[in-house]
Write an enzyme that holds these catalytic residues in place. Structure first.
Site, PDB file in Angstrom:
ATOM      1  N   GLY A  57       0.878  -1.185  -0.085  1.00 59.26           N
ATOM      2  CA  GLY A  57       0.009  -0.062  -0.065  1.00 59.26           C
ATOM      3  C   GLY A  57       0.817   1.312   0.147  1.00 59.26           C
ATOM      4  O   GLY A  57       0.299   2.323   0.176  1.00 59.26           O
ATOM      5  N   HIS A  58       2.239   1.087  -0.020  1.00 61.28           N
ATOM      6  CA  HIS A  58       3.020   2.415   0.023  1.00 61.28           C
ATOM      7  C   HIS A  58       3.715   2.420  -1.368  1.00 61.28           C
ATOM      8  O   HIS A  58       4.592   3.047  -1.362  1.00 61.28           O
ATOM      9  CB  HIS A  58       3.998   2.051   1.247  1.00 61.28           C
ATOM     10  CG  HIS A  58       3.332   2.030   2.513  1.00 61.28           C
ATOM     11  ND1 HIS A  58       2.589   2.934   2.933  1.00 61.28           N
ATOM     12  CD2 HIS A  58       3.539   0.873   3.508  1.00 61.28           C
ATOM     13  CE1 HIS A  58       2.136   2.248   4.203  1.00 61.28           C
ATOM     14  NE2 HIS A  58       2.693   1.262   4.401  1.00 61.28           N
ATOM     15  N   LYS A 106      11.091   0.113   8.801  1.00 61.78           N
ATOM     16  CA  LYS A 106      10.716   1.481   9.197  1.00 61.78           C
ATOM     17  C   LYS A 106      10.218   1.240  10.911  1.00 61.78           C
ATOM     18  O   LYS A 106       9.901  -0.004  11.261  1.00 61.78           O
ATOM     19  CB  LYS A 106       9.413   1.985   8.572  1.00 61.78           C
ATOM     20  CG  LYS A 106       9.916   2.366   7.171  1.00 61.78           C
ATOM     21  CD  LYS A 106       8.626   2.818   6.406  1.00 61.78           C
ATOM     22  CE  LYS A 106       7.497   1.949   6.441  1.00 61.78           C
ATOM     23  NZ  LYS A 106       7.702   0.553   5.696  1.00 61.78           N
ATOM     24  N   ASP A 111       6.646  -4.449  12.072  1.00 57.82           N
ATOM     25  CA  ASP A 111       8.067  -4.770  11.219  1.00 57.82           C
ATOM     26  C   ASP A 111       9.241  -5.055  12.063  1.00 57.82           C
ATOM     27  O   ASP A 111       9.927  -6.098  11.600  1.00 57.82           O
ATOM     28  CB  ASP A 111       8.096  -3.492  10.421  1.00 57.82           C
ATOM     29  CG  ASP A 111       7.020  -3.130   9.536  1.00 57.82           C
ATOM     30  OD1 ASP A 111       6.378  -4.101   9.157  1.00 57.82           O
ATOM     31  OD2 ASP A 111       6.908  -1.981   8.788  1.00 57.82           O
ATOM     32  N   HIS A 225      -0.487   4.861   7.450  1.00 61.07           N
ATOM     33  CA  HIS A 225      -1.199   3.882   7.732  1.00 61.07           C
ATOM     34  C   HIS A 225      -2.689   4.041   7.940  1.00 61.07           C
ATOM     35  O   HIS A 225      -3.478   3.621   8.709  1.00 61.07           O
ATOM     36  CB  HIS A 225      -0.955   2.582   8.412  1.00 61.07           C
ATOM     37  CG  HIS A 225       0.402   2.282   8.392  1.00 61.07           C
ATOM     38  ND1 HIS A 225       1.608   2.709   8.995  1.00 61.07           N
ATOM     39  CD2 HIS A 225       0.696   1.209   7.410  1.00 61.07           C
ATOM     40  CE1 HIS A 225       2.626   1.697   8.370  1.00 61.07           C
ATOM     41  NE2 HIS A 225       2.168   1.310   7.403  1.00 61.07           N
ATOM     42  N   GLY A 421     -14.821  20.112 -16.612  1.00 64.97           N
ATOM     43  CA  GLY A 421     -14.674  20.700 -15.178  1.00 64.97           C
ATOM     44  C   GLY A 421     -14.097  22.071 -15.073  1.00 64.97           C
ATOM     45  O   GLY A 421     -13.931  22.463 -13.934  1.00 64.97           O
ATOM     46  N   SER A 467     -11.725  28.065 -24.367  1.00 65.30           N
ATOM     47  CA  SER A 467     -12.741  29.122 -24.240  1.00 65.30           C
ATOM     48  C   SER A 467     -11.856  30.603 -24.435  1.00 65.30           C
ATOM     49  O   SER A 467     -12.402  31.551 -25.070  1.00 65.30           O
ATOM     50  CB  SER A 467     -13.454  29.375 -22.880  1.00 65.30           C
ATOM     51  OG  SER A 467     -14.250  28.094 -22.761  1.00 65.30           O
ATOM     52  N   THR A 520     -23.200  24.987 -27.643  1.00 73.07           N
ATOM     53  CA  THR A 520     -21.635  25.487 -27.134  1.00 73.07           C
ATOM     54  C   THR A 520     -22.226  26.982 -26.902  1.00 73.07           C
ATOM     55  O   THR A 520     -23.142  27.331 -27.168  1.00 73.07           O
ATOM     56  CB  THR A 520     -20.895  25.408 -28.477  1.00 73.07           C
ATOM     57  OG1 THR A 520     -21.194  26.223 -29.555  1.00 73.07           O
ATOM     58  CG2 THR A 520     -20.497  24.088 -28.961  1.00 73.07           C
ATOM     59  N   GLY A 578     -20.360  26.536 -21.154  1.00 82.40           N
ATOM     60  CA  GLY A 578     -19.928  27.782 -21.948  1.00 82.40           C
ATOM     61  C   GLY A 578     -21.022  28.703 -22.426  1.00 82.40           C
ATOM     62  O   GLY A 578     -21.026  29.841 -22.347  1.00 82.40           O
TER      63      GLY A 578
END
Length: 589
Positions: A57-58, A106, A111, A225, A421, A467, A520, A578
């Site tokens: 996950g890292h 780590k 770990d 985490h 967007g 635009s 448009t 627009g």
């Protein structure tokens, strides 16, 4: 709310699927699927091996750093979960060599226990090699103070990657186990890292998170985490305010709780800067973080010997970043490695997908942003044509600008459905550009051609995109045609406006295939121009508004909406954003 959708086959096989994909990318790797161990296929057993690992996950940590010039193997657990000791033991066996093995983990309890147990088991079974395995725990988090951290110490965050790189390069150059361990230990003790997130991440296959940050909050000091941070800020500050706060956590010599690194702040501190994407930040934003951090360090007279930026240690798809500083030794520090040596190890090539390119040189001295170009690029010669009422002309422009800014959220909402967007923000940028041009005296109402050219320039520079180009072409053509239609008149009459607007629309048609009805901005613009040419401004505005409303029911024939599922547009019944912008401008005018 954290993103809860993922693309995968099965959450239970995701880690193995991902590691197999990594090995397809990097063909110098081999993979032991049952133990989730990725390791170098052709290992030089005369050199020190480096093993790292932890929960998945890292990515690209940890397996993405396995390769020539960096790590020898990575042992991976499930998402955010440590691998067990049997997995780690398999990794140690796979890289067994004559020079020795350094295990880097780590600072997380799971770990430390599982990697440590595997190391002890190996030593117990190979007494003659017990001195050939060394173990180093790296903790670089500065969010939690010394008192609160107590016995457990600092968590391991993205700064550990610098330890991987420097120690891995030294091992590749033939350094002994004692040398590699000594340098890695020194580097680990000189790194500080602080993270900031806009939201937490979501682990595939788990229930939705029970808490989240509001749209106006950020969290400082969060872990990798999904651990909560130690401070929330609202509203979200600009980088110019956020970065100094983050650097105070790392480099302040006045905070006894977080004085983990011996910064003296006397103008002689030198650092390596690592800007890490926690998984969900855009490259565009990360670049802005790099600039802001570089400039703040310059203000503090902290020298930056290297800047390294990219995605190194993530928390799945967390939208956030972390800053790490490696405080380099001073020239008079005889007990430390030499700065030149550390930098050469950092710059040494690494054939791994996870390590990013760096310039192998200090960054240039930051320079101020160049001043914005003048909104008006017109000649100083007056066109001699003015608005009949200059003050009302300016007031009308200001009303239009205010209306566009106010309408931005709704136009943006429309464009997230019907386009890409950005329409609302583009129009808002144009409105703000016109306001600035008025404030600067570049638009006065006293020289109509110069004013319209200035507006065209704003559309080109402040808005950009499709635009911006359309507006700029239209206004440029409008200015040309006002000048040519004036025929010696010094005041713009409705008749003059009508002719110039019609000619400008005709010119615009030479650069776009959109014709009404096309869904448009051309739809309301054409309705306005056609009606106004008959002499009634109020009726022309009504016609434009009706045309904009009608785009809800028009099939998209041009523009971004032409690429959107027609069923979505029909179901959502949103007008073209627009076109709505044109309606907003005209009604405000």
């Amino acid at each position: 709310m954290a993103l809860q959708k993922h693309l995968l086959n099965d959450p239970d096989t995701l880690v193995v699927d991902s590691l197999a994909g990594l090995c397809a990318v990097n063909n110098q790797l081999s993979f032991d699927p049952p133990n989730k161990v990725v390791y170098k296929s052709k290992l030089d057993r005369s050199k020190v091996a480096l093993i790292c690992g932890g929960g998945s996950g890292h990515e690209p940590s940890h397996a993405g750093f396995v390769g020539e010039g960096m790590l020898s193997a990575a042992v991976c657990g499930n998402v955010f979960a440590s691998p067990n000791s049997s997995q780690v033991r398999r990794g140690i066996d796979l890289v067994e060599n004559d020079a020795g093995t350094l295990i880097l983990v780590k600072n997380y309890t799971g770990d430390i226990l599982n990697f440590g147990l595997a190391a002890e088991q190996y030593a117990a079974e190979h007494a003659e090699k017990s001195d050939k395995v060394k173990f180093l725990v790296v903790g670089d988090d500065v969010a939690v103070g010394k008192t609160q951290g107590g016995i457990v110490g600092r968590r391991g965050l993205a700064g550990v990657v610098l330890v991987y790189k420097i120690a891995g390069a030294l091992a590749a150059q033939g350094g002994s186990l004692d040398e590699v361990y000594s340098v890695a230990e020194w580097v680990a003790g000189r790194i500080g890292t602080i993270g900031v997130g806009l939201e937490h991440c979501h682990v595939p296959g788990t229930a939705p998170p029970s808490s989240s940050l509001s749209s106006t909050e950020i969290e400082i000091g969060l872990g990798i985490h999904n651990e909560a941070g130690n401070k929330r800020l609202s509203p979200v500050p600009p980088l110019s305010e956020l970065i100094p706060l983050l650097l105070d956590y790392i480099a302040s010599d006045a905070d006894a709780e977080r004085g983990f690194l011996p910064f003296k702040n006397d103008g002689k501190d030198e650092v390596v800067l690592l800007v890490n994407n926690l998984g969900g930040m855009s490259e565009l934003e990360i670049g802005g973080v790099v600039r802001a951090t570089r400039e703040e360090l310059h203000k503090r007279q902290i020298g930056v010997s290297r800047v390294i930026a990219g995605t190194f240690m993530t928390s799945l798809n967390m939208p956030g970043f972390s800053l790490s500083l490696l405080l380099l030794p001073r020239a008079d520090d005889s007990s430390a490695p030499k700065t030149d040596k550390l930098l050469s190890l950092l710059d040494a090539p690494a054939q791994t997908p996870g390590w990013k390119w760096n310039s192998a040189a200090p960054p240039v001295t930051p320079t101020p942003l160049a001043p914005a170009a003048s909104a008006s690029s017109t000649s100083s010669r007056s066109s001699g044509i003015s608005s009949p009422q200059p003050e009302e002309f300016l007031a009308a422009l200001k009303r239009a600008c205010v209306a566009l800014t106010k309408a931005e959220p709704e136009i943006t909402r429309m464009d997230t459905i019907a386009g890409d967007g950005d329409c609302g923000l583009t129009l808002k940028a144009g409105a703000q550009g016109v306001e600035k041009a008025i404030e600067a005296g570049n638009i006065t109402g006293k020289d109509l051609v110069a004013d319209i050219v200035a507006i065209a320039k704003v559309a080109e520079t402040a808005m950009g995109g499709t635009s911006g180009a359309l507006y700029s072409i239209f206004f440029s053509a409008l200015a040309q045609n006002i000048q040519s239609a004036a025929s010696g008149s010094s005041t713009a009459t409705p008749e003059l406006w009508g002719k110039a607007l019609s000619a400008a629309l005709t010119k615009l048609y030479t650069y776009t295939r959109a014709r009404p009805p096309s869904r448009t901005l051309v739809d309301p613009l054409a309705a306005f121009v056609d009606t106004f040419s008959k002499g009634d401004f109020a009726e022309a505005v009504k016609a434009a508004g009706a045309a904009a409303e009608h785009t809800k029911d028009v099939d998209a024939k041009a523009g971004r909406s032409a690429y959107v599922d027609a069923g979505v547009l029909t179901r959502e019944k949103v007008p073209d954003p627009g076109a709505w912008g044109v309606k907003t401008i005209l009604e405000a005018l």
